[in-house]
Design an enzyme around this catalytic site. Structure first.
Site, short mmCIF file in Angstrom:
data_model
loop_
_atom_site.label_atom_id
_atom_site.label_comp_id
_atom_site.label_asym_id
_atom_site.label_seq_id
_atom_site.Cartn_x
_atom_site.Cartn_y
_atom_site.Cartn_z
N HIS A 313 0.86 -1.20 0.00
CA HIS A 313 0.00 0.00 0.00
C HIS A 313 0.89 1.24 0.00
CE1 HIS A 313 -3.19 2.82 1.10
NE2 HIS A 313 -4.01 1.88 0.70
N ASP A 371 -7.92 -5.44 -0.02
CA ASP A 371 -8.34 -6.33 -1.11
C ASP A 371 -7.95 -7.78 -0.92
OD1 ASP A 371 -7.56 -3.48 -2.93
OD2 ASP A 371 -9.56 -4.36 -2.83
C1 SDX Z 1 -6.25 -0.01 -2.95
O1 SDX Z 1 -4.44 4.49 -2.14
C2 SDX Z 1 -5.37 3.88 -1.51
O2 SDX Z 1 -5.77 4.27 -0.44
C3 SDX Z 1 -5.96 2.69 -2.24
C4 SDX Z 1 -6.98 1.85 -1.47
C5 SDX Z 1 -8.25 2.64 -1.20
O3 SDX Z 1 -8.97 2.27 -0.26
O4 SDX Z 1 -8.57 3.55 -2.01
O5 SDX Z 1 -6.42 1.43 -0.24
C6 SDX Z 1 -7.40 0.64 -2.28
O6 SDX Z 1 -5.97 0.32 -4.08
C7 SDX Z 1 -5.39 -0.98 -2.16
C8 SDX Z 1 -4.17 -1.48 -2.99
C9 SDX Z 1 -4.65 -2.58 -3.91
N1 SDX Z 1 -3.57 -2.96 -4.86
C10 SDX Z 1 -2.97 -4.15 -4.76
O7 SDX Z 1 -3.13 -4.94 -3.84
C11 SDX Z 1 -2.04 -4.43 -5.94
C12 SDX Z 1 -0.71 -4.96 -5.41
N2 SDX Z 1 -0.05 -3.84 -4.70
C13 SDX Z 1 0.95 -3.07 -5.45
O8 SDX Z 1 0.61 -2.87 -6.79
C14 SDX Z 1 1.43 -1.86 -4.66
O9 SDX Z 1 1.68 -2.28 -3.38
C15 SDX Z 1 0.60 -0.60 -4.62
C16 SDX Z 1 0.23 -0.10 -5.97
C17 SDX Z 1 -0.64 -0.83 -3.82
C18 SDX Z 1 1.44 0.48 -3.91
O10 SDX Z 1 2.54 0.70 -4.70
P1 SDX Z 1 3.60 1.86 -4.35
O11 SDX Z 1 3.25 2.60 -3.14
O12 SDX Z 1 3.84 2.64 -5.60
O13 SDX Z 1 4.84 1.06 -3.93
P2 SDX Z 1 5.90 0.47 -4.90
O14 SDX Z 1 5.21 -0.11 -6.11
O15 SDX Z 1 6.92 1.52 -5.13
O16 SDX Z 1 6.46 -0.74 -4.03
C19 SDX Z 1 7.62 -0.59 -3.27
C20 SDX Z 1 8.37 -1.91 -3.49
C21 SDX Z 1 8.70 -2.18 -4.95
O17 SDX Z 1 9.84 -3.05 -4.96
P3 SDX Z 1 11.35 -2.40 -5.10
O18 SDX Z 1 11.28 -1.46 -6.30
O19 SDX Z 1 11.58 -1.69 -3.80
O20 SDX Z 1 12.24 -3.59 -5.31
O21 SDX Z 1 7.54 -3.01 -3.07
C22 SDX Z 1 7.27 -3.85 -4.21
C23 SDX Z 1 7.54 -3.02 -5.44
O22 SDX Z 1 7.90 -3.87 -6.51
N3 SDX Z 1 5.85 -4.21 -4.10
C24 SDX Z 1 5.38 -5.44 -4.29
C25 SDX Z 1 4.00 -5.33 -4.06
N4 SDX Z 1 3.68 -4.08 -3.75
C26 SDX Z 1 4.84 -3.38 -3.78
N5 SDX Z 1 6.00 -6.59 -4.63
C27 SDX Z 1 5.19 -7.67 -4.73
N6 SDX Z 1 3.86 -7.67 -4.51
C28 SDX Z 1 3.23 -6.52 -4.18
N7 SDX Z 1 1.93 -6.50 -3.97
#
Ligand code: SDX
Length: 436
Positions: A313, A371
Site C-alpha cells: 500500500h 483487497d
Molecule cells: C487499494 O491508495 C489507496 O488508499 C488505495 C486503497 C483505497 O482504499 O482507495 O487502499 C485501495 O488500491 C489498495 C491497494 C490494492 N492494490 C494491490 O493490492 C495491488 C498490489 N499492490 C501493489 O501494486 C502496490 O503495493 C501498490 C500499488 C498498492 C502500492 O505501490 P507503491 O506505493 O507505488 O509502492 P511500490 O510499487 O513503489 O512498491 C515498493 C516496493 C517495490 O519493490 P522495489 O522497487 O523496492 O524492489 O515493493 C514492491 C515493489 O515492486 N511491491 C510489491 C507489491 N507491492 C509493492 N511486490 C510484490 N507484490 C506486491 N503486492
C-alpha cells in the site's frame, strides 16, 4: 490549517535568491510546505510524479496513519464504526461530519430509500453491451449516463443541488450494480424494495427473481454492510484524486463519479480484489499450499512482473486495519455458512503467514490490504468475481462525493492543472514532405 512557526528556506547552489516557504500544521499527520508561490518566486516547478510527497488539498474527512495502521473517518476509528454503526450512519458521518442521532438516521435512511429507483430509460443503456461485458465497463457507462438525467438540475455550486446529487448517487449505485449483474446472467432486473435495509435491498436486487420470495440472510446482510463501511473512503487515493480533479472543472457530479469508477477499475487500485482472488485460484489450481513457495519466488523475480495482489500500500506500512476486519468478517461468514474449511481462505491465510515472515515483504513493509480477503468473503456471499470491484465502487461512492463536495464547497478552490518537466523536441520547422 494553521501556520507553524517553523519555515522552510530554499537555497540554490548557483547563488540564486533564497526562498522562504511557509509551513502549515493540520490536526493530525505531517506538516505541509506551502509551495503555491514557488513558480512565481523561482520560475521553477516541484517534481513529484505519483504524488509520493504531495498534499493535493486540505481535507477533514478521512485520516490514515500508515505507520500505525490506523484509519479514521471524521475522527472515528474504522474498527468502532464497523462494529457499532451501519453503512448509512457512516454515509451521514462522511457527508455531514457527524454520526446521526435516531431522528436524523431515520430521515437520512428514508431519503436514500426514496431515491433507489433509476429512470426506466436506464435499462436501455445496458442493451448496448454484450452479455459478457465486464461489470466495471457497464458501471462506467451507467454512472456517466446518470448525468443525462440530472445535468440540467445540478448546479454544482448550489449546496442543495450537491446534497441531492449525493443522495441520488448513494441510493442508485446498488440498483445499477445489481442491474449490471442481472444483465450478465440474463435474468430480469429486480426493483428496489423500500422495506429492506440498504445492504438487504442490494442482496434482494442481486439474487431475488420474480419467480419466488427471496429471504435476506441477516448474516450476509451484516457482512455486506460492513464491507461497504470498510470501503467507504480513504483520503486522496487514485480514484478520489481523479474525482476531485475531474470535478474541479465544475462538471456534473455524476460525470466526476463516473471518472472515479473508471480509475478504481485498475488492478493496482480497486481491481486488486478481483486480481487477488484470481491469484488464489491460480495457486490452488497449480497445487495449493505447497505451491506457495514457488509463487513467492516468482513475485520476488522482478522480470516476472507478478505481484502478490492484495498486498502492499502507498500509505500503510503496517497492517491495513480494513484487512484485519475483513479477515474477521471472512471467518464469521464462512463459519455461518459451514464453510470454515474453505480451501481458498486457508490458502490465503497460509500465503499471508509465509509472506509476513519473508524478508522481501518485511523489508518493503508489505502487508495485506483491504483487497486481500475481501474477495473471499464476497465469493462466500455469492457475488461473482468480476463484480467485486463494482461493489468497491458502490461503497466508495459516498467517499468520492463527500470529497468532491468538500472541494466544491471551498470558495477558494481552483481547477486542477498540474505542470510538467518537458523533455521533448525544442521548437523546429515543418519540412515539406519530400524533405522529411
Ligand atoms: C487499494 O491508495 C489507496 O488508499 C488505495 C486503497 C483505497 O482504499 O482507495 O487502499 C485501495 O488500491 C489498495 C491497494 C490494492 N492494490 C494491490 O493490492 C495491488 C498490489 N499492490 C501493489 O501494486 C502496490 O503495493 C501498490 C500499488 C498498492 C502500492 O505501490 P507503491 O506505493 O507505488 O509502492 P511500490 O510499487 O513503489 O512498491 C515498493 C516496493 C517495490 O519493490 P522495489 O522497487 O523496492 O524492489 O515493493 C514492491 C515493489 O515492486 N511491491 C510489491 C507489491 N507491492 C509493492 N511486490 C510484490 N507484490 C506486491 N503486492
Amino acid at each position: 490549517m494553521k501556520a507553524s512557526e517553523n519555515k522552510a528556506t530554499l537555497s540554490f547552489s548557483n547563488g540564486g535568491q533564497n526562498v522562504e516557504l511557509p509551513i502549515y500544521k493540520g490536526t493530525l499527520g505531517p506538516d505541509v510546505i506551502d509551495i503555491r508561490k514557488l513558480y512565481a518566486q523561482t520560475g521553477m516547478f516541484t517534481y513529484d510524479p505519483g504524488f509520493m510527497s504531495t498534499a493535493s488539498c486540505e481535507s477533514a474527512i478521512t485520516y490514515i496513519d500508515g505507520d500505525k495502521g490506523e484509519l479514521l473517518y471524521r475522527g472515528y476509528p474504522i474498527e468502532q464504526l464497523a462494529t457499532n454503526c451501519d453503512f448509512l450512519e457512516t454515509c451521514h458521518l462522511l457527508l455531514y461530519g457527524e454520526l446521526p442521532d435516531e431522528a436524523k438516521k431515520t430521515n437520512f435512511t428514508k431519503l436514500v430509500t426514496n431515491h433507489t429507483m433509476v429512470n426506466e430509460q436506464m435499462q436501455f443503456f445496458l442493451r448496448g453491451f454484450r452479455r459478457d461485458a465486464h461489470p466495471m465497463a457497464i458501471m462506467t457507462g451507467l454512472v456517466g449516463a446518470l448525468s443525462a438525467f440530472y445535468h440540467d438540475s445540478t448546479d454544482i455550486n448550489n449546496p442543495k443541488h450537491r446534497e441531492i446529487a449525493a443522495i441520488r448517487l448513494i441510493a442508485k449505485m446498488p440498483t445499477l450494480v445489481a442491474m449490471a449483474y442481472k444483465y450478465t446472467v440474463g435474468q430480469p432486473y429486480m426493483y428496489p424494495k423500500n422495506e429492506l435495509s440498504y445492504a438487504g435491498n442490494f442482496l434482494h436486487m442481486m439474487f431475488a427473481t420474480p419467480c419466488e420470495e427471496y429471504k435476506v440472510s441477516p448474516v450476509l446482510e451484516r457482512a455486506l454492510d460492513r464491507i461497504f463501511i470498510l470501503h467507504a473512503d480513504h483520503e486522496q487515493n487514485a480514484s478520489t484524486s481523479t474525482v476531485r480533479l475531474c470535478g474541479s472543472s465544475g462538471t456534473n457530479p455524476f460525470a466526476a463519479i463516473a471518472a472515479g469508477v473508471a480509475c478504481l477499475w485498475g488492478p493496482a487500485h480497486g481491481g486488486a480484489n478481483e486480481a487477488a482472488l484470481n491469484m488464489l485460484y491460480d495457486i490452488q489450481k497449480a497445487g495449493g499450499v505447497e505451491k506457495i513457495g514457488e509463487f513467492i519466488k516468482q513475485v520476488k523475480d522482478k522480470n516476472s512482473n507478478v505481484k502478490l495482489m492484495g498486498f502492499g500500500h502507498r500509505v500503510y506500512k503496517n497492517y491495513d486495519p480494513r484487512a484485519k476486519l475483513m479477515q474477521e468478517t471472512c471467518k464469521e461468514v464462512l463459519g455461518e455458512l459451514g464453510l470454515e474449511n474453505d480451501p481458498l481462505f486457508k490458502l490465503a491465510m497460509a500465503l499471508e503467514k509465509i509472506a509476513l515472515e519473508d524478508e522481501y515483504f518485511v523489508s518493503r513493509k508489505l502487508y495485506p490490504n483491504v483487497d486481500f480477503y475481501s474477495g473471499i468473503v464476497q465469493r462466500a456471499i455469492g457475488i461473482p468475481v468480476p463484480l467485486f470491484t463494482a461493489i468497491f465502487a458502490l461503497a466508495r461512492t459516498v467517499g468520492w462525493i463527500a470529497q468532491l463536495n468538500e472541494m466544491i464547497g471551498d470558495p477558494d478552490y481552483k481547477i486542477g492543472r498540474p505542470r510538467q518537466l518537458f523533455e521533448g523536441s525544442a521548437k523546429r520547422d515543418v519540412k515539406p514532405i519530400a524533405q522529411r
